[in-house]
Design an enzyme around this catalytic site. Structure first.
Site, PDB file in Angstrom:
ATOM      1  CG  HIS A  28      -7.304   5.219  -0.509  1.00 23.52           C
ATOM      2  ND1 HIS A  28      -6.264   4.663   0.177  1.00 23.52           N
ATOM      3  CD2 HIS A  28      -8.048   5.882   0.431  1.00 23.52           C
ATOM      4  CE1 HIS A  28      -6.352   4.960   1.461  1.00 23.52           C
ATOM      5  NE2 HIS A  28      -7.438   5.696   1.637  1.00 23.52           N
TER       6      HIS A  28
ATOM      7  CG  ASP B  54      -3.327   3.169  -0.026  1.00 27.41           C
ATOM      8  OD1 ASP B  54      -3.866   2.796   1.022  1.00 27.41           O
ATOM      9  OD2 ASP B  54      -3.887   3.892  -0.865  1.00 27.41           O
TER      10      ASP B  54
HETATM   11  C1  LMR Z   1      -7.228   5.445   5.502  1.00 26.29           C
HETATM   12  O1  LMR Z   1      -6.813   4.751   4.586  1.00 26.29           O
HETATM   13  O2  LMR Z   1      -6.783   5.362   6.657  1.00 26.29           O
HETATM   14  C2  LMR Z   1      -8.291   6.465   5.210  1.00 26.29           C
HETATM   15  O3  LMR Z   1      -8.673   6.391   3.861  1.00 26.29           O
HETATM   16  C3  LMR Z   1      -9.476   6.334   6.113  1.00 26.29           C
HETATM   17  C4  LMR Z   1     -10.230   5.039   5.914  1.00 26.29           C
HETATM   18  O4  LMR Z   1     -11.468   5.080   5.858  1.00 26.29           O
HETATM   19  O5  LMR Z   1      -9.609   3.987   5.850  1.00 26.29           O
END
Ligand code: LMR
Length: 329
Positions: free
Chosen positions: A189, A161
């Site tokens: 996340h 991120d």
């Molecule tokens: C991402 O952020 O790309 C990974 O965590 C995979 C997802 O499921 O988004």
């Protein structure tokens, strides 16, 4: 000759694992003079593919690769024996239309045995990075089953991120990505995370001075970063792989390398109440390392907008923790 570092990777034949393995073996992450022994772990049906990864590692003839050991996930204690780093990638990825938290009851249980095996077998100095989603809460589960491993050795990946947010800010400002610094990701996340543009800088100046379109900062910037994983899934038909692998390795590098003055790295770490965030969560925070030890940075300015955004994502982490309370000892 320096003793080799032992690095375990679960899901090592999957797309993320595959993208990480060769970069670690090449010496890029731990240094050209630090031999590594890879402990590659997969679920039993995927073990033949792991043989293929092993062949390709041999075929690279990396001078830093001191050994390759392969294990199936039914033998995690053997797999983690004496490992200094454990990178927990193996998990079911989300599909289009899902949130990462939809995976919590599928992936969460995997992390109980994983934590126990790390506790039983890993090296005294083990450090763990969790990539498998929902990574914050999976990390909390694993950590809670490893009471002998200090809590400051556990990290969940919000670096992807951070990298995404840096790229968005750089593009908006028409500056190179390296001009963006001090970018913290607060919270989960997930689609509630808060990419903190208030404390971030471009060429050492506050982002809010360089980018005067504050509606964009508070709106599209945040939602683009929050939704980037879903956008990648929609475009690729599969979740991010190379960028997730890169972010995991960036996490490791930012723990073992001094953080530049005036900047931070983003990782989810165990909370102790700092910044008014509830204790006992794995929460994205700004951290800094001296190359040996890391700490949560003080002094980030939290205005009302940031406070409410952080609260929302912390509330989601608390909710996830409640959802898996039967998996927490
Ligand atoms: C991402 O952020 O790309 C990974 O965590 C995979 C997802 O499921 O988004």
């Amino acid at each position: 000759m320096t003793a080799p570092l032992h690095v375990a990777i679960t899901g090592a034949a999957g797309q993320i694992g595959y993208a990480m393995t060769f970069r670690i073996a090449s010496g890029e992450i731990f240094g050209a003079h630090r031999p590594v022994v890879l402990h590659l772990i997969e679920v039993p049906p995927v073990m033949p593919a792991l043989d293929g990864v092993h062949m390709e590692l041999d075929d690279c003839a990396f001078p830093t690769l001191a050994g390759v050991e392969k294990y199936d996930s039914d033998h995690l204690e053997q797999a983690f024996a004496n490992c200094n780093w454990v990178l927990l990638v193996g998990s079911v990825p989300r599909k289009q239309g899902m949130e990462r938290s939809d995976l919590i009851r599928i992936n969460g249980p995997i992390f109980t045995n994983t934590g126990k095996a790390i506790n039983a077998a890993a090296a005294k100095d083990v450090r763990v990075v969790v990539v498998g989603n929902p990574c914050n809460t999976n990390c909390l589960i694993a950590m809670s089953h490893a009471p002998d491993v200090p809590k400051d050795r556990w990290f969940a990946m919000t670096r992807l991120d951070q990298n995404r947010a840096q790229a968005q800010l750089a593009q908006k400002a028409g500056r190179p990505v390296a001009a963006v610094s001090n970018l913290a990701i607060w919270g989960n996340h997930s689609a509630t995370q808060y990419p903190d543009f208030v404390n971030a800088k471009i060429d050492g100046r506050p982002v809010t001075e360089v980018i005067t379109d504050h509606a964009w900062l508070k709106g599209d910037f945040i939602s683009t970063v929050q939704q980037r994983g879903a956008a990648v899934i929609k475009a690729r038909g599969a979740s991010s792989a190379a960028s997730a692998a890169n972010a995991c390795l960036d996490t490791v590098k930012s723990i073992i390398t001094p953080t530049p003055a005036g900047s931070c790295a983003s990782a989810a770490v165990f909370t102790d109440g700092k910044y008014g965030i509830d204790a006992g969560l794995m929460c994205g925070l700004p951290i800094s390392s001296d190359g040996e030890n890391w700490r949560v940075l003080d002094g980030f300015h939290i205005d009302d907008f940031s406070r409410s955004a952080i609260q929302k994502t912390v509330d989601e982490l608390k909710q996830e923790r409640d959802t898996v309370k039967d998996l927490l000892p």
